[in-house]
Write an enzyme that holds these catalytic residues in place. Structure first.
Site, PDB file in Angstrom:
ATOM      1  N   HIS A   1      47.889  42.229  33.569  1.00  0.00           N
ATOM      2  CA  HIS A   1      47.897  41.058  32.684  1.00  0.00           C
ATOM      3  C   HIS A   1      49.323  40.485  32.738  1.00  0.00           C
ATOM      4  CE1 HIS A   1      45.551  39.211  29.112  1.00  0.00           C
ATOM      5  NE2 HIS A   1      46.615  38.453  29.296  1.00  0.00           N
TER       6      HIS A   1
ATOM      7  N   GLU B   1      42.946  36.672  34.668  1.00  0.00           N
ATOM      8  CA  GLU B   1      43.222  35.265  34.917  1.00  0.00           C
ATOM      9  C   GLU B   1      44.194  35.018  36.073  1.00  0.00           C
ATOM     10  OE1 GLU B   1      44.332  33.242  31.325  1.00  0.00           O
ATOM     11  OE2 GLU B   1      42.458  33.725  30.328  1.00  0.00           O
TER      12      GLU B   1
ATOM     13  N   ARG C   1      39.840  46.017  24.594  1.00  0.00           N
ATOM     14  CA  ARG C   1      40.347  45.637  25.926  1.00  0.00           C
ATOM     15  C   ARG C   1      41.862  45.515  25.847  1.00  0.00           C
ATOM     16  NH1 ARG C   1      41.242  40.142  28.167  1.00  0.00           N
ATOM     17  NH2 ARG C   1      41.454  40.368  30.413  1.00  0.00           N
TER      18      ARG C   1
ATOM     19  N   GLU D   1      37.580  37.238  26.896  1.00  0.00           N
ATOM     20  CA  GLU D   1      38.467  36.596  25.907  1.00  0.00           C
ATOM     21  C   GLU D   1      37.811  35.307  25.439  1.00  0.00           C
ATOM     22  OE1 GLU D   1      42.531  35.658  26.969  1.00  0.00           O
ATOM     23  OE2 GLU D   1      42.772  37.627  27.923  1.00  0.00           O
TER      24      GLU D   1
ATOM     25  N   TYR E   1      38.047  29.207  26.878  1.00  0.00           N
ATOM     26  CA  TYR E   1      38.718  28.572  25.742  1.00  0.00           C
ATOM     27  C   TYR E   1      38.349  27.105  25.550  1.00  0.00           C
ATOM     28  CZ  TYR E   1      41.560  32.732  25.230  1.00  0.00           C
ATOM     29  OH  TYR E   1      41.966  34.028  25.014  1.00  0.00           O
TER      30      TYR E   1
ATOM     31  N   ASN F   1      36.951  34.563  30.756  1.00  0.00           N
ATOM     32  CA  ASN F   1      37.718  34.107  29.601  1.00  0.00           C
ATOM     33  C   ASN F   1      37.430  32.629  29.414  1.00  0.00           C
ATOM     34  OD1 ASN F   1      38.801  36.644  29.580  1.00  0.00           O
ATOM     35  ND2 ASN F   1      40.916  36.022  29.968  1.00  0.00           N
TER      36      ASN F   1
HETATM   37  C1  FCB Z   1      44.739  33.635  27.939  1.00  0.00           C
HETATM   38  C2  FCB Z   1      45.533  34.895  28.182  1.00  0.00           C
HETATM   39  C3  FCB Z   1      45.869  35.652  26.933  1.00  0.00           C
HETATM   40  C4  FCB Z   1      46.238  34.725  25.795  1.00  0.00           C
HETATM   41  C5  FCB Z   1      45.165  33.688  25.617  1.00  0.00           C
HETATM   42  C6  FCB Z   1      45.407  32.747  24.460  1.00  0.00           C
HETATM   43  O1  FCB Z   1      44.986  32.716  28.954  1.00  0.00           O
HETATM   44  O2  FCB Z   1      44.824  35.757  29.041  1.00  0.00           O
HETATM   45  O3  FCB Z   1      46.896  36.556  27.229  1.00  0.00           O
HETATM   46  O4  FCB Z   1      47.464  34.185  26.019  1.00  0.00           O
HETATM   47  O5  FCB Z   1      45.048  32.920  26.784  1.00  0.00           O
END
Ligand code: FCB
Length: 458
Positions: free
Chosen positions: A136, A181, A92, A382, A311, A309
């Site tokens: 992006h 995002e 990607r 992600e 985290y 995405n």
């Molecule tokens: C996300 C972004 C990516 C990277 C990761 C850690 O928010 O999409 O570009 O910075 O975090």
């Protein structure tokens, strides 16, 4: 949502049992143009908002920029060979708008498009499925000068640019995501201003979010017309939002932040409407007069997939009267209309970004999208972690990062067992890169020693 009084134990999913993912599951790694390409002024590319921002004093750690980054622009062939060596099934990447359409309007720049044609051809020759993200975060600076995403015309410009990329690469790219995002583009870019273009105005952030989604809808329509068989989607960054206690005030804080972080994008894109409570929360910020008839239908143009995405989780609490929450990196709030909500740390292990590690939150997030919003195939576009790594004898022993991936892949598997149509997973990131305002100080890569020598930009 789980009760944060008893937070889910980190690693609770880590049962060490071997897992089997469904046939055809797409395994990949992700990057973004400005974070890796370098060659900022080569091949006809003009500056994006990230060039301007990173070259402005005080905006990035130690003044780091993406001028050189991972030099991927010049090392494309080597990089694809490394991907093949890793056994990636998919890659990607994002296309740099000012590389293929300098200035953000007018005809395509053949040299810029050739770079991506070469990349895609190399990927296909190595049996790697290209996954293309159109945006992006690197808006051409000229479009920012004309108003940026708070200006409606930027959505139309995005659709024109999409058409150029579709014409050039549509015959060989099957998977397309429009935005990466949009919450970050809108609320970090125009709300708190910790990301490019660094503006701070709540109403602008809300307008930017709307026009990003409008651009997304127009881009999907352009792609669908050009390439009816392509798989089209968008990537949103989602968080479970949990109240710190069971108090009504904390629950309301969670509702507000969930509205701004998640439902601001999920509801228009997948249901064709803004949530009423979000509109009410934002009443002091904007009257949504920027929303025109037909916009929401365009934004909700049918998709083939949704990229998520993931985290971390947000744990939040009610405002304390007379007390301002800690500002985020000296910046105004990312949360217009809900500035005084407090973000609470649970004291569980965090990554080097200070993000709490919460693998069960991935199951929760994927189940929510599937159960509350859509039957579409989902992809984790992600997921990953930054840790402070040391190079010892040319090797990096990144046990913490490995444990993070292990726990989150188990979570992904658990989501599938719970009925979520999850079809792929992309690790962030293929290699260490320019981590936006953090410059080169945060390491998300997981790879061999060659990535740790001679590739770090100044
Ligand atoms: C996300 C972004 C990516 C990277 C990761 C850690 O928010 O999409 O570009 O910075 O975090």
């Amino acid at each position: 949502m789980s009760n944060p009084a008893t937070p889910p134990a980190v690693g609770v999913l880590d049962e060490r049992a071997p897992l089997t993912f469904p046939p055809g599951f797409l395994w990949g790694a992700a990057t973004a143009a400005y974070q890796i390409e370098g060659a900022a002024a080569e091949g006809g590319r003009t500056p994006s908002i990230w060039d301007t921002f990173s070259h402005t004093e005080g905006r990035t750690v130690a003044g780091h920029t993406g001028d050189v980054a991972c030099d991927h622009y010049h090392r494309l062939g080597d990089d694809v060979r490394l991907m093949a060596g890793l056994g990636l099934k998919s890659y990607r990447f994002s296309v740099s708008w000012p590389r293929v359409q300098p200035g953000g309007s007018g005809p395509a720049n053949a040299e810029g498009l050739d770079f991506y044609r070469r990349l895609v051809d190399e990927l296909l020759a190595n049996g790697i499925e290209p996954w293309l993200t159109l945006y992006h975060w690197d808006l051409p600076q000229e479009l920012e000068d004309a108003g940026g995403w708070p200006a409606r015309d930027t959505a139309a410009r995005f659709a024109d640019y999409t058409q150029l990329v579709a014409d050039a690469l549509g015959d060989r790219v099957q998977y397309w995501t429009t935005l990466n995002e949009p919450w970050c583009s809108a609320f970090l870019g125009y709300g708190s201003g910790v990301h490019a273009p660094g503006r701070s105005d709540g109403a602008d952030a809300v307008r930017a979010g709307h026009h990003l989604m409008l651009g997304h809808g127009l881009a999907v329509q352009a792609l669908r017309a050009a390439r009816p068989a392509a798989q089209l989607g968008v990537t949103v960054n989602l968080y479970p939002v949990t109240p710190a206690t069971g108090s009504p005030g904390d629950s309301d804080a969670a509702r507000r932040i969930d509205g701004l972080a998640n439902r601001f994008f999920l509801d228009p894109i997948l249901r064709g409407q803004y949530p009423d409570d979000l509109v009410a929360d934002l009443a002091k910020v904007t009257d949504f007069g920027h929303v025109r008839d037909g916009d929401l239908a365009t934004i909700a143009t049918p998709l083939d997939l949704v990229g998520v995405n993931y985290y971390s989780r947000h744990v939040v609490a009610a405002p304390v009267p007379g007390e301002q929450p800690e500002p985020y990196w000296r910046a105004p709030s990312n949360w217009p209309g809900s500035e005084d909500v407090r973000f609470v740390s649970r004291g569980v292990p965090v990554t080097d970004m200070d993000w709490e590690i919460d693998a069960p939150g991935l199951v929760e997030t994927l189940r929510r999208v599937h159960e509350e919003y859509t039957d579409l195939p989902l992809y984790v576009t992600e997921n990953g972690s930054a840790f402070v790594d040391a190079v010892i004898d040319g090797q990096v022993d990144d046990a913490e990062r490995l444990a993070y991936f292990d726990a989150h892949l188990r979570a992904a598997h658990q989501a599938i067992s719970a009925g979520v149509p999850l079809r792929g997973y992309f690790a962030w990131s293929l290699m260490d890169n320019f981590e936006w305002a953090w410059g080169y100080t945060k390491r998300f890569g997981r790879s061999g020693p060659q990535r740790w020598t001679g590739r770090t930009a100044s």
